[in-house]
Design an enzyme around this catalytic site. Structure first.
Site, PDB file in Angstrom:
ATOM      1  N   GLN A  88       0.757  -1.197   0.065  1.00 55.73           N
ATOM      2  CA  GLN A  88       0.125   0.081  -0.096  1.00 55.73           C
ATOM      3  C   GLN A  88       0.941   1.350   0.113  1.00 55.73           C
ATOM      4  OE1 GLN A  88      -3.079   0.300  -0.658  1.00 55.73           O
ATOM      5  NE2 GLN A  88      -3.850  -1.867  -0.619  1.00 55.73           N
ATOM      6  N   SER A  89       2.104   1.331  -0.526  1.00 56.78           N
ATOM      7  CA  SER A  89       3.005   2.279  -0.519  1.00 56.78           C
ATOM      8  C   SER A  89       2.435   3.631  -1.339  1.00 56.78           C
ATOM      9  CB  SER A  89       4.381   1.808  -1.084  1.00 56.78           C
ATOM     10  OG  SER A  89       5.113   3.179  -1.483  1.00 56.78           O
ATOM     11  N   ASN A  90       2.288   4.549  -0.753  1.00 50.66           N
ATOM     12  CA  ASN A  90       1.863   5.973  -1.527  1.00 50.66           C
ATOM     13  C   ASN A  90       3.171   6.203  -2.498  1.00 50.66           C
ATOM     14  OD1 ASN A  90      -0.564   6.347  -0.282  1.00 50.66           O
ATOM     15  ND2 ASN A  90       0.537   6.769   1.652  1.00 50.66           N
TER      16      ASN A  90
END
Ligand SMILES: *Cc1c(COP(=O)(O)O)cnc(C)c1O
Length: 353
Positions: A88-90
């Site tokens: 879920q890395s932005n």
């Protein structure tokens, strides 16, 4: 000081991905409710700088860093961006968005910090990874050597006769930190124009490029406003040295500390712990309270991993009387909304008692 800093920044190639400046906005209903919970009913007037409205929609703090990092990649003739992050890395999402925008390919190494947490077909950012056409994702266990894993991906790219540019986690190196020097400059102009001043800036402090870059910018400009970093993955004993090193690296790259005459005191790095537990990216009750509170009092959307915990830190510090009635505090909204869509049940839970 502003003109001098502008001249020094002009030496670095930059791509522009946003309409600057991002808005500065007061949060009157939230501030009044918060003040009622502070000692003697005196709490800070809270404002927000909307870096969740940066470009590469939905943008966030990584957009500013990538303006310099991607320009450097293009200057070096790279055709592929390689970076890393947690599930879920932005940062991975915004890097991919920049790559698509520039006609580059993009590959990630994902560190599964919480075992079993990476699902390729999940919603939120993982959906966007697929929608924007990531070329390859390598998943490695928590604690892996990420630099080595990215070097291996870059070598794969080279074997195809192409050229990779490796961006460290969070885009946090000296080049990426220049993006938050630009933010410091932008904020200083806004404060001058709007005749505003802040007694503190509160932000989430993770891979340190945002906190360290902003501190480097304030230092170069001679702005003494304290920056309070709420740790999202580490307590101050581990986080403060990271931020200090990042800020010094950014100042060195800017060519400051020598001729500019600005030196950074270790004491200028202030972090607060206790709001990120039980672990990076895992929810806690103060985060849920902060996300619900800002959504319902102001229609301001925070994320569960970074800005929710950072705002929980602002709330907790205010309740302990850190800022009196007369104080005006600026919260830096660094983005992250897509991750909220994979935490629906947690974020809709009834408030903990
Ligand atoms: C990466 C990130 C942060 C932390 O910024 P660093 O520069 O890594 O310290 C804060 N908020 C959001 C939404 C992020 O994606």
């Amino acid at each position: 000081m502003l003109a001098d800093l502008s001249r020094r920044l002009e030496r670095f190639p930059r791509r522009v991905y946003s309409h600057a400046p991002t808005p500065l906005q007061p949060l009157p209903r939230f501030s009044a409710e918060l003040a009622a919970q502070c000692p003697a009913g005196r709490g800070p007037e809270v404002w927000v700088k909307r870096d969740d409205m940066l470009g590469l929609f939905p943008g966030g703090n990584k957009t500013r860093k990538l303006e310099f990092l991607v320009a450097d990649a293009l200057a070096q003739g790279a055709d592929t961006l390689v970076t890393c992050g947690a599930p879920q890395s932005n940062h991975c999402r915004i890097t991919l968005s920049a790559a698509a925008h520039e006609g580059l390919e993009c590959r990630f190494v994902i560190e599964e910090r919480v075992p079993g947490s990476y699902h390729a077909d999940a919603g939120g950012n993982h959906f966007l990874f697929r929608l924007m056409g990531v070329e390859a994702i390598t998943v490695v266990p928590g604690g892996s050597d990420m630099a080595a894993a990215m070097a291996a991906v870059a070598a794969d790219v080279a074997r195809l006769g192409r050229k990779a540019y490796v961006i460290p986690g969070g885009g946090s190196n000296a080049v990426g930190g220049l993006g938050y020097v630009v933010c410091a400059q932008e904020l200083q102009r806004q404060c001058d124009e709007q005749r505003l001043d802040f007694d503190a800036v509160v932000l989430g402090s993770g891979s340190s490029g945002t906190h360290g870059g902003l501190l480097a910018g304030f230092t170069a400009l001679g702005v003494a406003t304290p920056i309070v970093g709420i740790g999202v993955s580490r307590d101050p004993a581990q986080q403060e040295p990271l931020v200090f090193d990042e800020a010094r690296a950014v100042l060195a790259l800017l060519g400051d500390g020598g001729q500019g005459g600005t030196t950074l005191a270790r004491g200028a790095v202030q972090c607060v712990g206790g709001y990120w537990q039980p672990k990076y990216s895992l929810p806690n009750a103060p985060m849920v309270e902060a996300v619900q509170w800002l959504a319902r009092s102001e229609g301001l959307l925070l994320d569960p991993v970074y800005t929710g915990k950072a705002m929980a830190g602002l709330v907790g510090e205010a309740r302990r009387g850190r800022w009196a009635n007369a104080d005006r505090v600026l919260f830096l909204h660094t983005g992250g909304l897509p991750a909220a869509f994979v935490y629906q049940d947690t974020l809709l839970a009834p408030p903990a008692r």
